[in-house]
Design a protein around this motif. Structure first.
Motif, PDB file in Angstrom:
ATOM      1  N   LYS A   1       0.778  -1.270   0.061  1.00  0.00           N
ATOM      2  CA  LYS A   1       0.138  -0.171  -0.016  1.00  0.00           C
ATOM      3  C   LYS A   1       0.981   1.330   0.060  1.00  0.00           C
ATOM      4  N   ILE A   2       2.152   1.105   0.610  1.00  0.00           N
ATOM      5  CA  ILE A   2       2.903   2.389   0.454  1.00  0.00           C
ATOM      6  C   ILE A   2       3.393   2.658  -0.965  1.00  0.00           C
ATOM      7  N   ARG A   3       3.867   1.640  -1.352  1.00  0.00           N
ATOM      8  CA  ARG A   3       4.169   1.993  -2.862  1.00  0.00           C
ATOM      9  C   ARG A   3       3.152   2.301  -3.811  1.00  0.00           C
ATOM     10  N   GLU A   4       1.867   1.533  -3.522  1.00  0.00           N
ATOM     11  CA  GLU A   4       0.710   2.001  -4.163  1.00  0.00           C
ATOM     12  C   GLU A   4       0.426   3.682  -4.282  1.00  0.00           C
ATOM     13  N   ARG A   5       0.401   4.099  -2.851  1.00  0.00           N
ATOM     14  CA  ARG A   5       0.285   5.458  -2.678  1.00  0.00           C
ATOM     15  C   ARG A   5       1.019   6.288  -3.315  1.00  0.00           C
ATOM     16  N   PHE A   6       2.383   5.924  -3.276  1.00  0.00           N
ATOM     17  CA  PHE A   6       3.216   6.977  -4.232  1.00  0.00           C
ATOM     18  C   PHE A   6       3.155   6.713  -5.629  1.00  0.00           C
ATOM     19  N   GLU A   7       2.595   5.730  -6.135  1.00  0.00           N
ATOM     20  CA  GLU A   7       2.323   5.551  -7.419  1.00  0.00           C
ATOM     21  C   GLU A   7       1.083   6.213  -7.960  1.00  0.00           C
ATOM     22  N   THR A   8       0.206   6.780  -7.020  1.00  0.00           N
ATOM     23  CA  THR A   8      -1.154   7.248  -7.259  1.00  0.00           C
ATOM     24  C   THR A   8      -1.277   8.627  -6.748  1.00  0.00           C
ATOM     25  N   ALA A   9      -1.721   8.828  -5.547  1.00  0.00           N
ATOM     26  CA  ALA A   9      -2.017  10.055  -5.022  1.00  0.00           C
ATOM     27  C   ALA A   9      -0.874  10.647  -4.899  1.00  0.00           C
ATOM     28  N   MET A  10       0.337  10.285  -4.828  1.00  0.00           N
ATOM     29  CA  MET A  10       1.702  11.265  -4.692  1.00  0.00           C
ATOM     30  C   MET A  10       2.737  10.814  -5.824  1.00  0.00           C
ATOM     31  N   ASP A  11       2.017  10.737  -7.012  1.00  0.00           N
ATOM     32  CA  ASP A  11       2.989  10.289  -8.182  1.00  0.00           C
ATOM     33  C   ASP A  11       3.933  11.337  -8.571  1.00  0.00           C
ATOM     34  N   GLN A  12       3.959  12.577  -8.109  1.00  0.00           N
ATOM     35  CA  GLN A  12       4.860  13.473  -8.095  1.00  0.00           C
ATOM     36  C   GLN A  12       6.442  13.093  -7.809  1.00  0.00           C
ATOM     37  N   HIS A  13       6.343  11.714  -7.164  1.00  0.00           N
ATOM     38  CA  HIS A  13       7.613  11.414  -6.613  1.00  0.00           C
ATOM     39  C   HIS A  13       8.377  10.873  -7.863  1.00  0.00           C
ATOM     40  N   VAL A  14       7.973  10.607  -9.084  1.00  0.00           N
ATOM     41  CA  VAL A  14       8.773  10.175 -10.130  1.00  0.00           C
ATOM     42  C   VAL A  14       9.681  11.004 -10.657  1.00  0.00           C
ATOM     43  N   GLY A  15       9.610  12.452 -10.380  1.00  0.00           N
ATOM     44  CA  GLY A  15      10.441  13.394 -10.652  1.00  0.00           C
ATOM     45  C   GLY A  15      11.368  13.689  -9.673  1.00  0.00           C
ATOM     46  N   TRP A  16      11.350  13.197  -8.639  1.00  0.00           N
ATOM     47  CA  TRP A  16      12.306  13.344  -7.770  1.00  0.00           C
ATOM     48  C   TRP A  16      13.792  13.060  -8.078  1.00  0.00           C
ATOM     49  N   SER A  17      14.797  13.587  -7.653  1.00  0.00           N
ATOM     50  CA  SER A  17      16.121  13.690  -8.169  1.00  0.00           C
ATOM     51  C   SER A  17      16.786  12.457  -7.325  1.00  0.00           C
ATOM     52  N   GLU A  18      17.474  11.666  -7.939  1.00  0.00           N
ATOM     53  CA  GLU A  18      18.085  10.611  -7.133  1.00  0.00           C
ATOM     54  C   GLU A  18      19.215  11.118  -6.279  1.00  0.00           C
ATOM     55  N   ASP A  19      19.573  12.345  -6.478  1.00  0.00           N
ATOM     56  CA  ASP A  19      20.752  12.996  -5.838  1.00  0.00           C
ATOM     57  C   ASP A  19      20.044  13.320  -4.130  1.00  0.00           C
ATOM     58  N   HIS A  20      18.693  13.205  -4.018  1.00  0.00           N
ATOM     59  CA  HIS A  20      18.171  13.572  -2.901  1.00  0.00           C
ATOM     60  C   HIS A  20      17.318  12.597  -2.175  1.00  0.00           C
ATOM     61  N   ILE A  21      17.018  11.432  -3.008  1.00  0.00           N
ATOM     62  CA  ILE A  21      16.236  10.275  -2.398  1.00  0.00           C
ATOM     63  C   ILE A  21      16.324   9.155  -3.651  1.00  0.00           C
ATOM     64  N   VAL A  22      16.273   7.962  -2.876  1.00  0.00           N
ATOM     65  CA  VAL A  22      16.398   6.774  -3.909  1.00  0.00           C
ATOM     66  C   VAL A  22      15.510   5.681  -3.179  1.00  0.00           C
ATOM     67  N   MET A  23      14.330   5.323  -3.950  1.00  0.00           N
ATOM     68  CA  MET A  23      13.419   4.489  -3.468  1.00  0.00           C
ATOM     69  C   MET A  23      13.352   2.984  -3.979  1.00  0.00           C
ATOM     70  N   ARG A  24      13.630   2.124  -3.073  1.00  0.00           N
ATOM     71  CA  ARG A  24      13.494   0.645  -3.698  1.00  0.00           C
ATOM     72  C   ARG A  24      12.903  -0.446  -2.852  1.00  0.00           C
ATOM     73  N   ASP A  25      12.427  -1.425  -3.492  1.00  0.00           N
ATOM     74  CA  ASP A  25      11.817  -2.459  -2.731  1.00  0.00           C
ATOM     75  C   ASP A  25      13.048  -3.403  -2.273  1.00  0.00           C
ATOM     76  N   ALA A  26      13.749  -3.084  -1.309  1.00  0.00           N
ATOM     77  CA  ALA A  26      15.005  -4.031  -0.999  1.00  0.00           C
ATOM     78  C   ALA A  26      15.131  -3.811   0.536  1.00  0.00           C
ATOM     79  N   GLU A  27      15.756  -4.730   1.362  1.00  0.00           N
ATOM     80  CA  GLU A  27      15.950  -4.787   2.556  1.00  0.00           C
ATOM     81  C   GLU A  27      17.584  -4.000   2.988  1.00  0.00           C
TER      82      GLU A  27
END
Length: 332
Positions: free
Chosen positions: A153-179
């Motif tokens: 659900k967390i990923r789903e929220r970022f991909e829908t209601a908060m989809d602006q994250h796709v334009g975030w710079s990887e200099d400032h944040i990196v998001m991944r499904d890893a441990e």
């Protein structure tokens, strides 16, 4: 970029010694007999939740209005500065990002707690991740910010209601499904938790510091400490008690912990970092001199990166915890 509610505010109703009494309270959702059958603590909790529910919408509306007023004042200030200096807000932002340097520190937001959060808590923690990204962009010395275990659900929220994250710079944040345990050397990992007996004074650039991404209203005591111990990794807490006297427990939201770290990396002073980030209501009277105007300035500066997303504003307003009135989440 981040949601407009810069700092958690006081809830509309606080059950204190001078507030409503369970002895005279008339419950709204259960009978009086059922209310009286509860323990004293259960009565207080039920009363607090009913009082919150009765005023939550009004409180949210006031918060949104306050955010709009902050943005209006900020826009007026920026327009005046642009007229005086000939430098627009966009140009100034570009100059700041160009001047920003990499600090070498690495912070991980561990989002592996979805199954322990309700829907509104998931929304709140996602909004706090947005604020962490914004704080990293605003810093003069950015950290390497990694979000791990981003799924469900967390990923789903970022991909829908908060989809602006796709334009975030990887200099400032990196998001991944890893441990994180699979990403870094185990000996370098340190989990920040308020329950740890270890207090750090400096940040080691060789270490990877982890913040638990959870809003749980104290349902899971020692959650992140137990996880760190089970994984055999280090754990610690920030030296808040050494520099600041608080009127509440040292439990903070995810973004507050992150912002304190970024401020420390920027300025090298824990006391300054704590005073800049911790809400004034948590300080013991007389411990710090500050005023509401300073808070408004912080609100306006934070809004520089945020935009006008009313949904994000709503997400940040949640019920108070038992330990800290008005806190949106607990840093475990």
């Amino acid at each position: 970029m981040m949601e407009p509610a810069e700092k958690p505010q006081d809830p509309p109703v606080s059950v204190t010694k001078t507030g409503p009494s369970v002895d005279t309270y008339q419950p709204q959702t259960i009978t009086l007999a059922e209310f009286r059958s509860l323990t004293r603590n259960q009565q207080k909790k039920h009363m607090r939740h009913e009082l919150w529910a009765s005023q939550a919408e009004e409180y949210k509306s006031k918060q949104r209005q306050r955010n709009r007023e902050c943005r209006k004042r900020r826009n007026q200030r920026l327009a005046q500065e642009a007229a005086e200096t000939g430098i627009t807000a966009h140009q100034r932002k570009k100059q700041r990002l160009q001047a920003q340097v990499r600090s070498g520190h690495c912070i991980v937001l561990d989002m592996d707690f979805e199954d322990k959060m309700e829907e509104k808590e998931i929304k709140s923690v996602c909004s706090q991740v947005m604020r962490c990204y914004g704080a990293n962009r605003m810093a003069s010395k950015r950290v390497d910010l990694h979000v791990t275990q981003l799924h469900g659900k967390i990923r789903e929220r970022f991909e829908t209601a908060m989809d602006q994250h796709v334009g975030w710079s990887e200099d400032h944040i990196v998001m991944r499904d890893a441990e994180y345990i699979d990403m870094y050397d185990k000996d370098k990992l340190v989990y920040f938790t308020a329950d740890s007996p270890n207090v750090i004074d400096v940040l080691d650039p060789e270490k990877i510091y982890i913040i638990g991404g959870i809003v749980d209203k104290n349902r899971y005591p020692r959650l992140t400490l137990d996880k760190a111990e089970a994984q055999g990794i280090g754990h610690a807490q920030l030296p808040i008690g050494k520099y600041i006297k608080l009127s509440t427990r040292k439990v903070m939201t995810v973004n507050q912990i992150f912002e304190m770290i970024v401020r420390f990396v920027d300025h090298g002073s824990w006391k300054t970092a704590f005073q800049d980030v911790i809400p004034l209501r948590k300080f013991k009277e007389g411990d710090i001199e500050a005023n509401d105007d300073e808070n408004d300035d912080d609100d306006e500066n934070n809004n520089e990166e945020e935009g006008d997303d009313d949904d994000a504003e709503k997400d940040q307003v949640v019920e108070p915890t038992q330990d800290i009135d008005g806190a949106g989440s607990d840093h475990k």
